[in-house]
Design a protein around this motif. Structure first.
Motif, PDB file in Angstrom:
ATOM      1  N   ALA A 157       0.826  -1.214   0.000  1.00  0.00           N
ATOM      2  CA  ALA A 157       0.000   0.000   0.000  1.00  0.00           C
ATOM      3  C   ALA A 157       0.860   1.265   0.000  1.00  0.00           C
ATOM      4  O   ALA A 157       0.331   2.374  -0.064  1.00  0.00           O
ATOM      5  N   PHE A 158       2.174   1.090   0.083  1.00  0.00           N
ATOM      6  CA  PHE A 158       3.081   2.239  -0.017  1.00  0.00           C
ATOM      7  C   PHE A 158       3.534   2.473  -1.454  1.00  0.00           C
ATOM      8  O   PHE A 158       4.296   3.390  -1.732  1.00  0.00           O
ATOM      9  N   GLY A 159       3.065   1.627  -2.354  1.00  0.00           N
ATOM     10  CA  GLY A 159       3.364   1.828  -3.771  1.00  0.00           C
ATOM     11  C   GLY A 159       2.480   2.918  -4.358  1.00  0.00           C
ATOM     12  O   GLY A 159       1.581   3.450  -3.692  1.00  0.00           O
ATOM     13  N   TYR A 160       2.744   3.245  -5.600  1.00  0.00           N
ATOM     14  CA  TYR A 160       1.955   4.269  -6.282  1.00  0.00           C
ATOM     15  C   TYR A 160       0.633   3.672  -6.756  1.00  0.00           C
ATOM     16  O   TYR A 160       0.585   2.529  -7.222  1.00  0.00           O
ATOM     17  N   GLN A 161      -0.440   4.456  -6.638  1.00  0.00           N
ATOM     18  CA  GLN A 161      -1.774   3.935  -6.906  1.00  0.00           C
ATOM     19  C   GLN A 161      -2.510   4.848  -7.895  1.00  0.00           C
ATOM     20  O   GLN A 161      -2.425   6.072  -7.794  1.00  0.00           O
ATOM     21  N   GLN A 162      -3.219   4.227  -8.804  1.00  0.00           N
ATOM     22  CA  GLN A 162      -3.952   4.999  -9.810  1.00  0.00           C
ATOM     23  C   GLN A 162      -5.448   4.749  -9.680  1.00  0.00           C
ATOM     24  O   GLN A 162      -5.898   3.603  -9.642  1.00  0.00           O
ATOM     25  N   CYS A 163      -6.187   5.831  -9.604  1.00  0.00           N
ATOM     26  CA  CYS A 163      -7.633   5.757  -9.497  1.00  0.00           C
ATOM     27  C   CYS A 163      -8.259   6.649 -10.553  1.00  0.00           C
ATOM     28  O   CYS A 163      -7.616   7.542 -11.107  1.00  0.00           O
ATOM     29  N   ILE A 208       6.658   3.438 -15.705  1.00  0.00           N
ATOM     30  CA  ILE A 208       6.326   4.185 -14.488  1.00  0.00           C
ATOM     31  C   ILE A 208       5.792   3.186 -13.462  1.00  0.00           C
ATOM     32  O   ILE A 208       4.876   2.417 -13.764  1.00  0.00           O
ATOM     33  N   PRO A 209       6.371   3.167 -12.259  1.00  0.00           N
ATOM     34  CA  PRO A 209       5.953   2.185 -11.256  1.00  0.00           C
ATOM     35  C   PRO A 209       4.473   2.304 -10.884  1.00  0.00           C
ATOM     36  O   PRO A 209       3.897   3.395 -10.941  1.00  0.00           O
ATOM     37  N   LEU A 210       3.889   1.202 -10.489  1.00  0.00           N
ATOM     38  CA  LEU A 210       2.463   1.157 -10.144  1.00  0.00           C
ATOM     39  C   LEU A 210       2.205  -0.068  -9.273  1.00  0.00           C
ATOM     40  O   LEU A 210       2.754  -1.134  -9.532  1.00  0.00           O
ATOM     41  N   ASP A 211       1.376   0.086  -8.245  1.00  0.00           N
ATOM     42  CA  ASP A 211       1.021  -1.055  -7.399  1.00  0.00           C
ATOM     43  C   ASP A 211      -0.477  -1.334  -7.307  1.00  0.00           C
ATOM     44  O   ASP A 211      -0.871  -2.447  -6.995  1.00  0.00           O
ATOM     45  N   CYS A 212      -1.297  -0.305  -7.504  1.00  0.00           N
ATOM     46  CA  CYS A 212      -2.741  -0.502  -7.327  1.00  0.00           C
ATOM     47  C   CYS A 212      -3.521   0.232  -8.407  1.00  0.00           C
ATOM     48  O   CYS A 212      -3.138   1.329  -8.812  1.00  0.00           O
ATOM     49  N   VAL A 213      -4.609  -0.376  -8.811  1.00  0.00           N
ATOM     50  CA  VAL A 213      -5.586   0.300  -9.664  1.00  0.00           C
ATOM     51  C   VAL A 213      -6.937   0.190  -8.954  1.00  0.00           C
ATOM     52  O   VAL A 213      -7.283  -0.865  -8.402  1.00  0.00           O
ATOM     53  N   TYR A 214      -7.682   1.283  -8.985  1.00  0.00           N
ATOM     54  CA  TYR A 214      -8.933   1.348  -8.233  1.00  0.00           C
ATOM     55  C   TYR A 214     -10.149   1.078  -9.096  1.00  0.00           C
ATOM     56  O   TYR A 214     -10.173   1.403 -10.287  1.00  0.00           O
ATOM     57  N   LEU A 215     -11.144   0.503  -8.456  1.00  0.00           N
ATOM     58  CA  LEU A 215     -12.443   0.319  -9.088  1.00  0.00           C
ATOM     59  C   LEU A 215     -13.422   1.245  -8.377  1.00  0.00           C
ATOM     60  O   LEU A 215     -13.700   1.077  -7.184  1.00  0.00           O
TER      61      LEU A 215
END
Ligand code: MIG
Length: 634
Positions: free
Chosen positions: A161-167, A189-196
């Motif tokens: 959860a400390f990674g970069y997140q895109q919503c 580009i680093p990424l860890d989460c994508v939001y719904l």
């Protein structure tokens, strides 16, 4: 350490905010001037000319709260202007002088901090049943630590959860999500989460997935997880009223929804149309609602954001009926201005209306309690419902959870985000100023919608916002329906974005350690400069920089077309400009400096003799080589 004193009046409603020890003290010894008037408790104190008042967590304006009036009243308000009095959280903690004040009370509180009279603070509780805790320590930081011991350890999310997140509101289907991941990867580009966001659901029903848009959801979650990406679905507070919808029907049958005075369910309209609002204040309702998340955890989901839990209500059936009746009465009339504006207001006032909140009835220990007495507990109890289920079913630090509404106490179960900000330059600073304030109140896992939620962002705004977001535990870019695309790869200078987000990944070992340390020691990650340099006038007045951990100071660029900013160094420090692949260092002496910061750089100031580890960037937190660190030293 002094004992914390607890003053009780009347019969307070249990909020479970406090888990530590305090000494019950006779109210005769309450040190403030107070009065009880019209069912309200009002107390006041005078402020010395140079006294700083801290606290109130998620709130408008500065770190120093003087010179405005605030209200603790969880509010769904997407215009975070400086003229507002409330945002989404109700964080009833204030520091003045050598004392911290915590008001454990779930109804509205008005905090006049030098608004009516510049030298006077007057605090009004909308009720007379409460506990007030007074904490006396020598320094504000010690006050915070003592207070935080009292309210218990802050929520710690999983490492990823400390990674970069895109919503975005919304990625409408599986291919849209796939494309986000693919384009981040293509741009390196680093990424860890994508939001719904809400559109993943079937007709906005919690704990459903739209089969058309996301066919074979389990497989899709696994496909994305195989790429080390986490999908984070939204859950809204209201449960859609619909025949045959099992969650709604079970809640209905068991009488789990908030009621009205006549015992019928309160019916409010939100995204799904009419919903039932689960009475999260009841333990059995929390347990029931918490278990519903299993529908998604069974499909491999490991993180959630809880929304609309102030609660946000677009209209109630009753309110709408009245407004429509008023409109019908005016049909065919030649409206004078009074009537015209009255009609307009009748509809404009339908959302989040005080009348509706006053109609809602909760049940506590089997007895009816008006919503207005417990308003600020609602969203917090939704967080508790989810958080307590996750901990019991999966253990600590397994599930990411954060919420829009909150109260002190829910900091133990989840984080918060700062809600619907704007793509405004001023909102970089609003975010910065809330960070130490919410830390005081126990909220450590937090962040703003980077780039801004409402309205259209520009590349430079997103970059400067991200450069602050590099340091916020929740680093999430989010934007509203209908606004300009805001993913990093949408802009022409993608390498600038890569640099800034790679800095985050390089700093994760340090940021994670700092986060854990703060959580485990009831401390703050971000502090106002005045906490550390109480005798330095310029540090005391600084509202655009923060101390971070024991080593650093941060000072983001927050104005458009500025190639840098003025920064105040309260002691000698080294100014680092960090990018994905480069580090430049410039020792600076105590005092004012103009520093230059390119759009692809993140400014960081390290104190003399202190060191911060940097690891190589990676495309995912799972791929970080956290043991391969080089140290940068101030
Ligand atoms: O009425 O789910 O703060 O993050 O994208 C708006 C749609 C409802 C508000 C949240 C925002 C989210 C949006 N929600």
């Amino acid at each position: 350490m002094m004992m914390i004193q607890k003053f009780t009046m009347g019969a307070p409603i249990a909020t479970d905010a406090v888990v530590g020890e305090a000494a019950a003290t006779d109210f005769a010894r309450f040190p403030y001037a107070y009065r009880v008037e019209n069912g309200q408790f009002i107390f006041s104190f005078t402020m010395a000319p140079d006294e700083i008042v801290y606290g109130l967590g998620e709130a408008p304006r500065g770190i120093n709260k003087r010179g405005w009036v605030y209200q603790s009243y969880c509010s769904d308000d997407p215009f975070h202007t400086e003229t507002k009095q409330s945002l989404y959280g109700a964080h009833n903690f204030l520091i003045h002088g050598e004392r911290g004040i915590f008001i454990d009370f779930p109804a509205r509180i008005r905090w006049d901090i030098g608004y009516t009279r510049a030298d006077k603070a007057e605090i009004t509780l909308y009720g007379t049943d409460f506990d007030i805790y007074l904490i006396e320590e020598k320094t504000p930081r010690d006050i915070v630590r003592a207070f935080r011991r009292l309210i218990g350890q802050s929520y710690i999310p999983p490492f990823w959860a400390f990674g970069y997140q895109q919503c975005r509101w919304s990625y409408h289907n599986a291919d849209a999500v796939r494309s986000v991941i693919a384009q981040y990867d293509a741009a390196d580009i680093p990424l860890d989460c994508v939001y719904l966001d809400i559109d993943y659901m079937e007709r906005y029903k919690n704990f459903t997935v739209d089969e058309q848009a996301f066919p074979d959801f389990d497989r899709f979650v696994a496909e994305v997880r195989a790429q080390d990406i986490h999908l984070i679905p939204i859950i809204d507070a209201g449960v859609k009223q619909e025949d045959g919808y099992a969650v709604y029907e079970e809640g209905k049958e068991k009488g789990y929804y908030v009621k009205t005075a006549d015992g019928s369910d309160f019916e409010g309209g939100v995204w799904p149309g009419i919903v039932g609002f689960p009475d999260f204040l009841r333990p059995e309702v929390r347990a029931w609602f918490g278990r519903q998340y299993r529908f998604l955890t069974d499909k491999g989901i490991e993180g959630f954001w809880n929304d609309m839990n102030e609660p946000a209500i677009f209209y109630s059936r009753e309110g709408l009926r009245k407004a429509l009746a008023a409109a019908a009465d005016l049909q065919g009339q030649n409206l004078d201005l009074g009537k015209f504006f009255g009609l307009k207001d009748a509809f404009a006032g339908l959302s989040n209306s005080q009348e509706d909140y006053a109609r809602m009835v909760h049940e506590i220990d089997g007895k009816p309690v008006s919503h207005q007495r417990v308003h600020n507990l609602y969203g917090a109890c939704m967080t508790r419902a989810a958080g307590e289920y996750f901990e019991q079913a999966f253990g600590k630090e397994k599930i990411l959870l954060f919420s829009r509404a909150s109260i002190i106490g829910s900091h133990r179960c989840g984080g918060i985000w700062f809600g619907d900000n704007h793509s405004w330059w001023s909102h970089i600073l609003l975010c910065l100023r809330m960070l130490p304030s919410v830390n005081m109140c126990g909220f450590l896992y937090c962040g703003a919608d980077l780039g801004g939620f409402n309205e259209n962002a520009t590349a430079d705004l997103v970059l400067r916002f991200l450069a602050l977001g590099v340091f916020t535990p929740l680093m999430r870019n989010h934007s509203a329906l209908g606004t300009r695309d805001q993913e990093c790869y949408r802009f022409e200078n993608t390498s600038d974005f890569r640099d800034v987000i790679q800095v985050r990944y390089r700093l994760i070992p340090y940021l994670y350690r700092t986060f854990r340390h703060a959580a485990e020691n009831n401390d703050m990650i971000f502090r106002p400069l005045s906490f550390d340099y109480p005798d330095d006038v310029q540090a005391r007045e600084c509202e655009t920089q923060l101390m971070l951990g024991e080593e650093c100071m941060i000072a983001p660029v927050y104005e458009q077309n500025a190639g840098g900013r003025t920064v105040y160094l309260p002691e000698d420090m080294t100014f680092f400009r960090l990018s994905g692949s480069s580090v430049t260092a410039q020792p600076l002496s105590k005092g004012l400096h103009d520093v230059r910061v390119a759009l692809n750089e993140v400014p960081l100031f390290i104190k003399k003799g202190k060191s911060v580890p940097l690891c190589p960037p990676a495309s995912r937190t799972a791929l970080l080589e956290t043991d391969k660190t080089e140290w940068i030293t101030g």
